[in-house]
Design an enzyme around this catalytic site. Structure first.
Site, PDB file in Angstrom:
ATOM      1  N   GLU A  40       0.837  -1.189   0.000  1.00  0.00           N
ATOM      2  CA  GLU A  40       0.000   0.000   0.000  1.00  0.00           C
ATOM      3  C   GLU A  40       0.880   1.250   0.000  1.00  0.00           C
ATOM      4  OE1 GLU A  40      -2.484   3.026   0.170  1.00  0.00           O
ATOM      5  OE2 GLU A  40      -3.144   0.983  -0.289  1.00  0.00           O
ATOM      6  N   ARG A 123     -18.146   4.360   3.464  1.00  0.00           N
ATOM      7  CA  ARG A 123     -17.016   3.634   2.869  1.00  0.00           C
ATOM      8  C   ARG A 123     -15.919   3.348   3.886  1.00  0.00           C
ATOM      9  NH1 ARG A 123     -14.982   3.002  -2.454  1.00  0.00           N
ATOM     10  NH2 ARG A 123     -16.746   4.196  -3.233  1.00  0.00           N
ATOM     11  N   ARG A 205     -19.932  16.085  -2.803  1.00  0.00           N
ATOM     12  CA  ARG A 205     -20.265  14.972  -1.925  1.00  0.00           C
ATOM     13  C   ARG A 205     -20.113  15.411  -0.474  1.00  0.00           C
ATOM     14  NH1 ARG A 205     -17.765   9.480  -4.671  1.00  0.00           N
ATOM     15  NH2 ARG A 205     -18.226  10.012  -6.827  1.00  0.00           N
ATOM     16  N   ASP A 320     -11.022  -0.713 -10.115  1.00  0.00           N
ATOM     17  CA  ASP A 320     -10.922   0.523 -10.897  1.00  0.00           C
ATOM     18  C   ASP A 320      -9.654   0.599 -11.735  1.00  0.00           C
ATOM     19  OD1 ASP A 320     -13.342   1.454 -10.019  1.00  0.00           O
ATOM     20  OD2 ASP A 320     -12.545   3.020  -8.708  1.00  0.00           O
ATOM     21  N   ALA A 333     -17.853  -0.150  -6.732  1.00  0.00           N
ATOM     22  CA  ALA A 333     -17.290  -0.988  -5.671  1.00  0.00           C
ATOM     23  C   ALA A 333     -17.751  -2.430  -5.824  1.00  0.00           C
ATOM     24  CB  ALA A 333     -17.688  -0.435  -4.305  1.00  0.00           C
TER      25      ALA A 333
END
Length: 449
Positions: A40, A123, A205, A320, A333
């Site tokens: 990551e 999320r 958002r 994605d 998702a």
């Protein structure tokens, strides 16, 4: 001979610790010969964003990947606040007066079958639950990928990171999002089809505490799923955080057709006011409560990407990084979860690293056509909801006839059957591998039916 071959360890590297990468790693835990490491780029796993929609297909995929994922999602998911609304996709209403119909006029409330029920979540809360299912030591942080190469002498794929370190694996799965580094190595950095594409839409958002939302627009709209439709824009609301928060996404069509600056930036109230000028009182009340709101450019990838994999590098794309789609069906998702379902179980079938390319072929055979459909109709849905699609436009009767048609095909996919199709393709490729000399067989591995 292959059916009785003893399984040997296979090292899988996952680049990216988002929903897709975490779900894949959890699914692979069921196969003791598969050893997983996640790389990551960030210093910790932290999701950007707010509410996320999961269709019935997504929820089924969670349990099919690993029952623990389905159980984790159930802890933090949110349905419609009213029992009477739980079998409704969204209530679609007019954002302002149109064709003589007053603001707030009901357009349609598509019903869903029990097998089509969907829900939502914050999320970050979902990612937090996934992280709990990943064993300590699985994730290496601060690993920003810069290069991938293949050491054929040792039959390993070698990754280089920005901190100067390297790592190796039998195969690498790129789960690094729409701005994927891995995709550049699959398609070529200068390949136009590899580049994210601005869809012409952008979105504001935000999250509003439920008590404030109810005070502003009443409990029916605040606690359930509603869309306010207008020409060139639409606003959707739904509850998250077990009903404690109302999620808001306000989509608008960009007049210039271009997007300037960062993909995600702080909202300017002057921009919001200009984009939704003329929208009715309820929408304006919602906007007045949106604080610390992000302004997102909406990008996707071409549905004509020719492959999700590089055979020579033993590199495969998921989520994605392979097939980013516009968010207007709430399907992005879910497609990453479907990918993880197919890939975790088909990789688990591999008995040695020599089976990996056949597994890649099986995965691509079902995932490429499926995700292409979602991408194409994701864009179209955005135009429909903005009352700008072809000859439908502002014709509400035509809109009602098609507004929920593609999404039902997404929800009702038989994911068990998709996995079986992938396994058939994998076995066909393995049979060819057994029948040919190694060099010839590897060159012939392909996606066929």
């Amino acid at each position: 001979m292959r059916s009785i071959q003893e399984k040997v360890p296979i090292d899988i590297a996952i680049v990216g610790g988002g929903i897709g990468g975490l779900a894949l790693s959890i699914g692979l835990q069921q196969y003791s010969h598969i050893r997983v490491k996640i790389y990551e780029a960030a210093s910790k796993i932290a999701e950007v964003g707010a509410g996320v929609f999961f269709g019935a297909n997504s929820i089924r995929a969670m349990t099919l990947i690993h029952p623990a994922i389905g159980e984790a999602y159930a802890k933090i998911s949110t349905s419609a606040g009213w029992e009477s609304k739980r079998d409704i996709y969204f209530d679609f209403i007019l954002a302002y007066e149109l064709h003589g119909l007053p603001t707030g006029s009901h357009i349609i409330s598509p019903k869903v079958a029990a097998s089509e029920r969907h829900s939502t979540a914050h999320r970050a809360h979902f990612v937090d639950e996934l992280i709990k299912l990943v064993p300590d030591g699985t994730v290496a942080f601060g690993k920003r990928l810069t290069d991938i190469s293949r050491d054929e002498g040792r039959m390993k794929t070698v990754m280089k990171f920005a901190d100067g370190t390297t790592a190796e694996a039998d195969a690498v799965i790129g789960c690094d999002g729409i701005r994927s580094v891995c995709r550049d190595f699959v398609l070529g950095k200068d390949n136009p089809v590899s580049k994210p594409v601005f869809t012409g839409k952008h979105a504001y958002r935000g999250l509003i505490p439920m008590d404030k939302a109810i005070a502003a627009i009443g409990p029916e709209k605040a606690k359930n799923r509603f869309m306010f439709l207008g020409v060139g824009g639409h606003v959707l609301v739904f509850p998250v955080a077990e009903g404690g928060v109302m999620n808001v996404v306000a989509f608008s069509t960009t007049k210039s057709g271009t997007w300037e600056g960062e993909w995600v930036k702080p909202m300017k109230r002057t921009d919001l006011a200009a984009d939704f000028q003329g929208f009715g009182e309820e929408c304006q009340k919602i906007f007045s409560l949106m604080e610390n709101t992000d302004h997102w450019g909406i990008f996707d990838l071409s549905p004509d990407i020719p492959t999700f994999s590089s055979g020579p590098l033993r590199l495969l794309l998921l989520g994605d990084s392979a097939h980013a789609c516009a968010p207007h069906q709430g399907a992005g998702a879910g497609q990453a979860l479907e990918d993880a379902h197919i890939l975790s179980h088909i990789l688990g079938t591999c008995r040695s690293p020599s089976d990996l390319l056949a597994a890649f072929a099986g995965y691509e055979s079902v995932r490429m056509p499926r995700t292409k459909f979602v991408q194409i109709y994701g864009r179209r849905q955005g135009e429909l909801l903005d009352l700008q699609w072809g000859d439908v436009g502002t014709d509400l009767e035509k809109l009602k006839a098609i507004i929920d048609v593609p999404i039902r095909e997404i929800w009702n996919c038989d994911l068990d059957a998709e996995l079986q199709k992938a396994r058939v393709i994998m076995q066909k490729n393995l049979a060819e591998l057994d029948a040919e000399t190694p060099v010839v067989a590897l060159s012939k591995l392909k996606v066929t039916e």
